[in-house]
Design an enzyme around this catalytic site. Structure first.
Site, PDB file in Angstrom:
ATOM      1  N   HIS A 127      39.673  42.244  34.914  1.00 21.26           N
ATOM      2  CA  HIS A 127      39.014  43.720  35.141  1.00 21.26           C
ATOM      3  C   HIS A 127      39.496  44.892  34.328  1.00 21.26           C
ATOM      4  O   HIS A 127      39.376  45.980  34.378  1.00 21.26           O
ATOM      5  CB  HIS A 127      38.711  43.897  36.388  1.00 21.26           C
ATOM      6  CG  HIS A 127      37.901  43.020  37.124  1.00 21.26           C
ATOM      7  ND1 HIS A 127      37.836  42.872  38.530  1.00 21.26           N
ATOM      8  CD2 HIS A 127      36.990  42.045  36.659  1.00 21.26           C
ATOM      9  CE1 HIS A 127      36.959  42.152  39.087  1.00 21.26           C
ATOM     10  NE2 HIS A 127      36.356  41.755  38.081  1.00 21.26           N
ATOM     11  N   PRO A 245      46.051  36.981  54.235  1.00 21.27           N
ATOM     12  CA  PRO A 245      46.311  37.146  55.876  1.00 21.27           C
ATOM     13  C   PRO A 245      45.166  36.514  56.551  1.00 21.27           C
ATOM     14  O   PRO A 245      45.348  36.088  57.771  1.00 21.27           O
ATOM     15  CB  PRO A 245      46.431  38.665  55.949  1.00 21.27           C
ATOM     16  CG  PRO A 245      46.979  39.301  54.524  1.00 21.27           C
ATOM     17  CD  PRO A 245      46.383  38.165  53.618  1.00 21.27           C
TER      18      PRO A 245
HETATM   19  P1  OAD Z   1      39.324  42.990  48.227  1.00 20.79           P
HETATM   20  O1  OAD Z   1      39.644  44.279  48.945  1.00 20.79           O
HETATM   21  O2  OAD Z   1      37.802  42.665  48.190  1.00 20.79           O
HETATM   22  O3  OAD Z   1      40.125  41.964  49.078  1.00 20.79           O
HETATM   23  C1  OAD Z   1      41.462  41.986  49.214  1.00 20.79           C
HETATM   24  C2  OAD Z   1      41.998  40.704  50.043  1.00 20.79           C
HETATM   25  O4  OAD Z   1      43.416  40.847  49.945  1.00 20.79           O
HETATM   26  C3  OAD Z   1      41.643  40.497  51.165  1.00 20.79           C
HETATM   27  O5  OAD Z   1      41.133  38.959  51.513  1.00 20.79           O
HETATM   28  C4  OAD Z   1      42.741  40.760  52.218  1.00 20.79           C
HETATM   29  O6  OAD Z   1      42.657  39.916  53.356  1.00 20.79           O
HETATM   30  C5  OAD Z   1      43.788  40.301  51.331  1.00 20.79           C
HETATM   31  N1  OAD Z   1      44.876  41.161  51.572  1.00 20.79           N
HETATM   32  C6  OAD Z   1      45.271  42.416  52.154  1.00 20.79           C
HETATM   33  N2  OAD Z   1      46.688  42.455  52.290  1.00 20.79           N
HETATM   34  C7  OAD Z   1      47.364  41.438  51.847  1.00 20.79           C
HETATM   35  C8  OAD Z   1      48.671  41.149  51.301  1.00 20.79           C
HETATM   36  N3  OAD Z   1      49.523  41.964  51.765  1.00 20.79           N
HETATM   37  N4  OAD Z   1      48.952  40.080  50.741  1.00 20.79           N
HETATM   38  C9  OAD Z   1      47.915  39.021  50.560  1.00 20.79           C
HETATM   39  N5  OAD Z   1      46.516  39.350  50.723  1.00 20.79           N
HETATM   40  C10 OAD Z   1      46.317  40.577  51.335  1.00 20.79           C
HETATM   41  O7  OAD Z   1      39.974  42.975  46.692  1.00 20.79           O
HETATM   42  P2  OAD Z   1      39.742  41.829  45.491  1.00 20.79           P
HETATM   43  O8  OAD Z   1      39.315  40.534  45.878  1.00 20.79           O
HETATM   44  O9  OAD Z   1      40.884  42.077  44.708  1.00 20.79           O
HETATM   45  O10 OAD Z   1      36.266  45.162  41.063  1.00 20.79           O
HETATM   46  O11 OAD Z   1      38.362  42.694  44.931  1.00 20.79           O
HETATM   47  C11 OAD Z   1      37.785  42.209  43.788  1.00 20.79           C
HETATM   48  C12 OAD Z   1      37.262  43.201  42.961  1.00 20.79           C
HETATM   49  O12 OAD Z   1      36.398  44.198  43.788  1.00 20.79           O
HETATM   50  C13 OAD Z   1      38.131  44.235  42.454  1.00 20.79           C
HETATM   51  O13 OAD Z   1      38.767  44.032  41.198  1.00 20.79           O
HETATM   52  C14 OAD Z   1      37.302  45.428  42.000  1.00 20.79           C
HETATM   53  C15 OAD Z   1      36.480  45.532  43.483  1.00 20.79           C
HETATM   54  O14 OAD Z   1      35.358  46.127  43.333  1.00 20.79           O
HETATM   55  C16 OAD Z   1      35.901  46.039  40.119  1.00 20.79           C
HETATM   56  O15 OAD Z   1      35.812  47.273  40.529  1.00 20.79           O
HETATM   57  C17 OAD Z   1      35.147  45.579  39.034  1.00 20.79           C
END
Ligand code: OAD
Length: 278
Positions: A127, A245
């Site tokens: 990204h 988590p």
């Molecule tokens: P999300 O906010 O959708 O998901 C975050 C994940 O991290 C969730 O499954 C949480 O449960 C988990 N989480 C929270 N705290 C954590 C910790 N301390 N350790 C491990 N996991 C934890 O974020 P992404 O999946 O990265 O794209 O989102 C994907 C994309 O959506 C991003 O890159 C962005 C966004 O829109 C664009 O903007 C193109």
């Protein structure tokens, strides 16, 4: 530290890592949460306060610049302010240790540069990167230092009232977004509706299709095409381990924070390697 997975699942994951030669770590916002960078979809995530329909694509951002520049300044401030001070956490550092034992390719959806800051050598930023500034042609121009990011954030943080808000915001973000003799420059990030960063995405697909084990770490798996990678790896015969988590489906899940789960997992998988080396 809180885990919510069985000893058996943990041992299985450690054995899978141990027996793999080529590993992919597919990371999302969750791995950076313990560095103070909010995720997108959790209760304190960016998209709760700033809905993606308005803030995740250029059309919405440009419209908001004219209709509500104070709110746009608040959004840009919320995104970049943590990046000025964030440091790699125990989860990032564990992946650096993993790279010392096995061929590791980190494929990240994050735009914060923390995997590189932790010392990982092979990082595919599918990204893009918020601190990498590129011309519209795609040509990379320069990288913003943390101090510059903090300075931009500080200027944006003062924009609280409408008069001249748009002008003040454009001035504040000029190192990231602007126009000059060489053309228009912008942060090298991928917004909704844009193709993924290349060659990072092609490299990520090749890595997923050729690995022995893929770890997903801190991602909701809701954003495509990135979210296809675990299925691609599984279809090619790789083992898939999820660290988050919140358990999100079938497969091997280690439920806990990345900074709590990854360091003991890497130790459990490779401590024997260390003993063998001594
Ligand atoms: P999300 O906010 O959708 O998901 C975050 C994940 O991290 C969730 O499954 C949480 O449960 C988990 N989480 C929270 N705290 C954590 C910790 N301390 N350790 C491990 N996991 C934890 O974020 P992404 O999946 O990265 O794209 O989102 C994907 C994309 O959506 C991003 O890159 C962005 C966004 O829109 C664009 O903007 C193109």
């Amino acid at each position: 530290m809180t885990y919510n997975h069985s000893h058996e699942a943990f041992s299985q994951a450690a054995r899978w890592l141990q027996s793999s030669q080529r590993i992919v770590a597919f990371t999302g916002a969750g791995i950076s949460a313990e560095s103070g960078i909010p995720t997108f979809r959790d209760s304190d995530g960016f998209w709760r306060e700033f809905p993606p329909e308005q803030f995740a694509h250029w059309r919405g951002l440009i419209r908001t610049a004219f209709t509500d520049p104070v709110r746009l300044a608040a959004f840009v401030h919320a995104v970049i302010e943590p990046l000025g001070t964030a440091k790699p956490n125990a989860g990032h550092q564990a992946l650096r240790v993993l790279e010392q034992h096995r061929k590791l390719i980190v494929v990240t959806q994050n735009i914060d540069g923390l995997h590189q800051a932790a010392g990982n050598e092979c990082v595919q930023e599918i990204h893009g990167s918020l601190t990498e500034i590129a011309l519209l042609s795609g040509k990379r121009q320069r990288t913003l230092a943390a101090a510059q990011v903090s300075q931009i954030a500080a200027r944006l943080g003062h924009i609280k009232r409408r008069p001249l808000a748009l002008v003040r915001m454009l001035f504040a973000i000029r190192p990231m977004l602007g126009a000059g003799l060489r053309g228009v420059w912008r942060p090298n990030v991928i917004l909704f509706g844009e193709g993924l960063a290349e060659p990072a995405w092609s490299n990520a697909v090749t890595a997923a299709e050729n690995c022995d084990c893929l770890l997903t770490i801190g991602t909701s798996g809701m954003v495509y095409p990135a979210a296809m990678l675990p299925a691609k790896a599984a279809a090619s015969g790789a083992k898939v381990i999820h660290i988050d988590p919140t358990e999100g489906g079938t497969g091997l899940w280690l439920c806990g924070k990345a900074g709590d789960v990854l360091p003991p997992l890497i130790r459990a998988a490779f401590d024997d390697d260390m003993k063998g080396a001594n």
